[in-house]
Write an enzyme that holds these catalytic residues in place. Structure first.
Site, mmCIF file in Angstrom:
data_model
loop_
_atom_site.group_PDB
_atom_site.id
_atom_site.type_symbol
_atom_site.label_atom_id
_atom_site.label_comp_id
_atom_site.label_asym_id
_atom_site.label_seq_id
_atom_site.Cartn_x
_atom_site.Cartn_y
_atom_site.Cartn_z
ATOM 1 N N MET A 337 0.820 -1.214 0.000
ATOM 2 C CA MET A 337 0.000 0.000 0.000
ATOM 3 C C MET A 337 0.855 1.265 0.000
ATOM 4 S SD MET A 337 -3.084 -1.001 -0.165
ATOM 5 C CE MET A 337 -4.183 0.318 0.303
ATOM 6 N N ASP A 356 10.906 3.129 5.179
ATOM 7 C CA ASP A 356 10.685 1.752 5.619
ATOM 8 C C ASP A 356 11.765 1.425 6.644
ATOM 9 O OD1 ASP A 356 10.141 -1.222 5.623
ATOM 10 O OD2 ASP A 356 8.751 -0.613 4.040
ATOM 11 N N VAL A 413 2.264 0.693 7.691
ATOM 12 C CA VAL A 413 3.133 -0.425 8.099
ATOM 13 C C VAL A 413 2.264 -1.643 8.410
ATOM 14 C CG1 VAL A 413 4.947 1.108 8.942
ATOM 15 C CG2 VAL A 413 3.173 0.362 10.529
ATOM 16 N N GLU A 415 -0.117 -4.502 9.787
ATOM 17 C CA GLU A 415 -1.365 -4.373 10.559
ATOM 18 C C GLU A 415 -1.167 -5.017 11.933
ATOM 19 O OE1 GLU A 415 -3.653 -2.498 9.772
ATOM 20 O OE2 GLU A 415 -5.656 -3.255 10.097
ATOM 21 N N LYS A 420 2.544 -0.489 14.915
ATOM 22 C CA LYS A 420 1.963 0.830 14.651
ATOM 23 C C LYS A 420 2.287 1.788 15.809
ATOM 24 C CE LYS A 420 -1.512 -0.390 11.278
ATOM 25 N NZ LYS A 420 -1.107 -0.149 9.920
ATOM 26 N N SER A 442 -6.638 -1.052 8.066
ATOM 27 C CA SER A 442 -7.925 -1.464 7.513
ATOM 28 C C SER A 442 -8.831 -2.062 8.582
ATOM 29 C CB SER A 442 -7.742 -2.432 6.349
ATOM 30 O OG SER A 442 -6.707 -3.315 6.592
ATOM 31 N N HIS A 463 -8.175 5.650 4.835
ATOM 32 C CA HIS A 463 -8.197 4.258 4.398
ATOM 33 C C HIS A 463 -8.270 4.173 2.878
ATOM 34 C CE1 HIS A 463 -10.457 0.182 4.306
ATOM 35 N NE2 HIS A 463 -9.164 -0.016 4.315
ATOM 36 N N GLU A 475 -11.593 6.358 2.338
ATOM 37 C CA GLU A 475 -12.414 6.546 3.542
ATOM 38 C C GLU A 475 -11.601 7.351 4.547
ATOM 39 O OE1 GLU A 475 -15.329 3.082 5.107
ATOM 40 O OE2 GLU A 475 -13.414 2.364 4.419
ATOM 41 N N ASN A 513 -15.690 -1.934 4.340
ATOM 42 C CA ASN A 513 -15.433 -3.344 4.631
ATOM 43 C C ASN A 513 -16.570 -4.010 5.400
ATOM 44 O OD1 ASN A 513 -13.128 -3.395 3.179
ATOM 45 N ND2 ASN A 513 -11.743 -3.132 4.920
#
Ligand code: NAD
Length: 737
Positions: A337, A356, A413, A415, A420, A442, A463, A475, A513
């Site tokens: 992403m 990163d 990064v 999930e 996070k 997400s 999102h 979103e 979702n």
């Protein structure tokens, strides 16, 4: 006479250059005033003996985008009011209104003086229909010229002569293809089809158009000449006999009969080509009047034209926060992403630092953009120079200190709450006090993530959907403490990268979702009941969904579904998921290693190309199969649309989504919810809350409590309310004014 929207300059040869340039607008559009003035321009030209002909062009970089929102909205308001006041004459009045543009264009075409349209840029809808009514058309030989009759995409069709002039200039098959898909033509393609007479270098456009008149262009259209024959031949020719029986079948295959506007195009062309031109225009006018009265046209125009523009222009942006000027954006996580988010940011001309864990990973993330640029340059969509400029805006890094000057940071990064948390803390240690931090999570609620932040008011969710380069929706998720500055900056960012935002309050799965998983879970239910998988997929498409639920689940990965179901159990308890669903995904993932497209095995098998994917044959052995004859297609279609729409209604009831426009636009752009309905809530409003509640109750009896109508829906049904009435998005604006 002077005009607000036009200027006229007549040269020594008696050629009037009419330039359309609306003050205070970035693009020319048809409004009632423009039509009035255009009629006056035509009258003036006819009267002035010194004028030999007209070159019509635009004073903007684009030619025109076609009809204005207010004009289209005005037609619906007019129709609704007339229906109330004078129901017996309402349709006749609408018919007359629909004929105004057609009549004006016909008047220009039969004025006796030659008109040439000089198309200098994007020319859409009504603007191209006006050009078609001109006796000559010259287009700039430039990438800026895009020509289309895209009306079908918003539920209507070219109703100002387009369906009659296009098939009289090119063959009926290409005409149908162009209008039923709304496809965009390059100037070269338009010329090859015979829809444009000449191409000219942009700087020579006006001269080329004038030359057409000087060279004796006739002020009579081919179809007004005696003995005219359409280029595709008649219905009864060999070509006609090949085309027409197949045409409605092809349309059915593409649209499953869901788009009355598309069908009307076929009818207009078929019927119109068999009669003289003026009668043909009347046929088009009748169908246009009929289509404008359909629920599909009303709902599609509202969501796909009006609401989409309003949301894109910041309908939900808090007032009073100064507009952001993005000088530097940070993206953390250069994976699937993050790499794409960096690309779309740089494509908007914003410098990006892509971070990163180490420089190699960050550089690999940038390589994604390099690949996209290379591809675009190879396909001629981007110049080498533009590509290099874009890439120069992306700086890979492993050093958070590089984010010191960032106005906006997007985190993408892993999930994982702990990862996070560390990233949020590391970023905030260097971030300037007024910068905004956005998470692309997400599944993790924003409020919870914001607990790791020292500045939760400046913390927000943004999102994205994959593939980021293609998906138009974003979103924007508000945590409990998210402030107006963060919302405004996030919306400005989404606008800068040319996506459409919806603003959603925090909840598990957010809006899109939540709905998507209802769709997939209904397919699980059907599989478990023994509905053949192929039927599940086909019925979903018949209902208007672009991708079948099993195919979709393969794309998002079945192990991701498993992870989400397990997380839901962990957080909310076992009763929060259907055990049969968990059993199905456990079997697929743990026992059969069928994870989806990513490992070449899911609900589908993915053989090596050029072979096509196909439903995995073993699926039918998992559950006893029903025969297709035992199943009712309409019920299966209803189940898909109703379960998704119900979830959308719940998000409104829970205050997650607060504006029906966002629920509708989000459902179409986010997962392609049957666009002909206008979106999830328009689907309910379209049939009426009472009918929807009755349908839910019927489905709940056979297929489970998840179909039970909610208290809000029952209340709306009892009161005869709609979502757009009860949650009127314009009431807030009116109240604030
Ligand atoms: P990914 O595994 O492809 O990428 C994650 C990247 O983050 C990796 O490159 C990894 O090296 C990097 N990373 C991990 N820890 C880091 C750290 N401490 N500092 C810097 N970089 C670090 O994952 P993805 O699919 O791109 O997902 C990223 C986020 O986007 C997740 O929160 C996911 O839920 C969300 N998301 C994913 C999708 C999707 O379709 N994949 C859609 C919407 C949102």
């Amino acid at each position: 006479m002077t005009y607000t929207n036009f200027t006229i300059e007549t040269d020594a040869d008696g050629i009037a250059l009419v330039t359309w340039d609306m003050p205070g607008k970035s693009m020319n559009v048809f409004t009632a005033e423009v039509l009035r003035e255009l009629a006056a321009v035509n009258d003036a030209v006819v009267k002035d003996e010194a004028i030999k002909g007209v070159v019509f062009t635009s004073g903007k970089a684009t030619f025109s985008g076609g009809a204005d929102l207010s004009m289209i909205k005005g037609m619906f308001t007019f129709q609704a009011e007339e229906k109330k006041k004078n129901p017996e004459t309402a349709a006749q009045k609408l018919f007359e209104l629909c004929g105004e543009m057609t009549g004006l264009f016909r008047k220009i075409e039969t004025s006796g003086k030659p008109w040439v349209s000089a198309i200098n840029g994007t020319c859409m809808g009504g603007a191209f229909e006006l050009s078609l009514a001109c006796h000559g058309r010259v287009a700039s030989n430039s990438k800026a010229v895009k020509i289309a009759l895209p009306e079908v995409k918003v539920g209507i069709f070219p109703g100002a002569g387009g369906t009659q002039r296009v098939p009289r200039l090119t063959n009926a098959q290409d005409a149908l293809q162009m209008m039923t898909t709304g496809q965009t033509l390059t100037p070269q393609r338009a010329k090859a089809l015979g829809l444009v007479h000449e191409l000219a270098a942009p700087e020579a456009l006006i001269d080329a158009a004038k030359a057409m008149i000087k060279n004796g262009l006739k002020a009579v259209q081919p179809w007004d000449e005696k003995g005219f024959k359409a280029p595709g031949g008649s219905m009864w020719s060999a070509a006609g006999a090949q085309l027409w029986p197949a045409a409605s079948g092809i349309l059915r295959r593409e649209t499953y009969g869901n788009y009355p506007g598309a069908l009307a195009i076929v009818k207009c062309v078929y019927e119109g080509l068999q009669v003289p031109f003026d009668t043909a225009l009347k046929i088009e006018q009748r169908y246009f009047t009929q289509i404008l009265q359909t629920t599909e046209a009303f709902s599609m125009i509202r969501s796909l034209f009006v609401s989409m523009q309003e949301l894109g222009k910041g309908a939900r942006r808090p007032a009073g926060v100064p507009k952001s000027d993005f000088k530097h954006v940070g993206v953390i996580g250069a994976g699937f992403m993050g790499a794409s988010i960096a690309y779309v940011t740089a494509a908007a001309g914003i410098p990006v630092t892509l971070i990163d864990r180490d420089i190699d990973a960050a550089t690999k993330g940038k390589a994604h953009s390099e690949g996209l640029v290379k591809d675009s340059v190879a396909k001629g969509r981007m110049t080498q120079e533009k590509g290099e400029q874009l890439l120069a805006l992306i700086t890979p890094s492993a050093d958070y200190a590089d984010l010191k000057t960032a106005d906006f940071v997007v985190e993408a990064v892993f999930e994982d709450r702990k990862v996070k948390k560390d990233v949020i803390e590391a970023v905030e240690a260097v971030l300037s006090p007024d910068a905004i931090f956005a998470s692309n999570t997400s599944t993790l609620p924003i409020t919870g993530l914001a607990e790791n932040s020292k500045r939760p008011a400046q913390f927000i969710g943004v999102h994205f959907f994959s593939p980021v380069e293609k998906m138009m929706l974003t979103e924007v998720i508000l945590g409990k403490e998210t402030g107006d500055a963060a919302l405004a900056r996030a919306l400005d960012y989404v606008a800068a990268i040319k996506k459409t935002p919806i603003v959603v309050n925090d909840t598990r799965g957010f809006y899109v979702n939540r709905c998507v998983f209802r769709y997939i879970h209904e397919a699980y239910d059907m599989l478990i009941e023994g509905v053949p998988a192929v039927m599940i997929e086909n019925v979903a498409k018949m209902a208007g969904m672009p991708v079948g639920p099993l195919s979709l689940n393969d794309e998002v990965a079945i192990d991701l579904s498993q992870k989400i179901l397990k997380a839901t159990v962990a957080d909310l308890g076992e009763q929060a998921v259907d055990p049969a669903h968990l059993e199905l995904v456990n079997k697929l993932v743990d026992d059969l290693d069928r994870r989806g497209r990513k490992n070449g095995k899911g609900f589908y098998d993915y053989p090596e190309k050029p072979a096509k994917k196909h439903i995995w044959a073993g699926l039918k052995d998992l559950y006893p199969q029903k025969s297709a004859d035992e199943l009712d297609v309409q019920t299966l279609k209803d189940r898909f649309l109703v379960t998704i729409a119900l979830e959308a209604a719940r998000t409104i009831e829970e205050g997650i989504v607060t504006d029906p426009r966002e629920a509708d636009v989000g459902s179409i752009l986010g997962f392609g919810f049957a666009p002909y309905t206008g979106g999830t809530l328009s689907y309910i409003d379209g049939m009426g809350a009472k009918a929807f509640v009755a349908l839910c109750e019927k489905l709940a009896l056979s297929y489970g409590d998840h179909f039970a109508p909610t208290p809000l829906l029952k209340d709306m049904a009892a009161k005869g309310e709609t979502f757009y009435g009860r949650f009127d998005p314009y009431a807030k604006v009116a109240a604030a004014a």
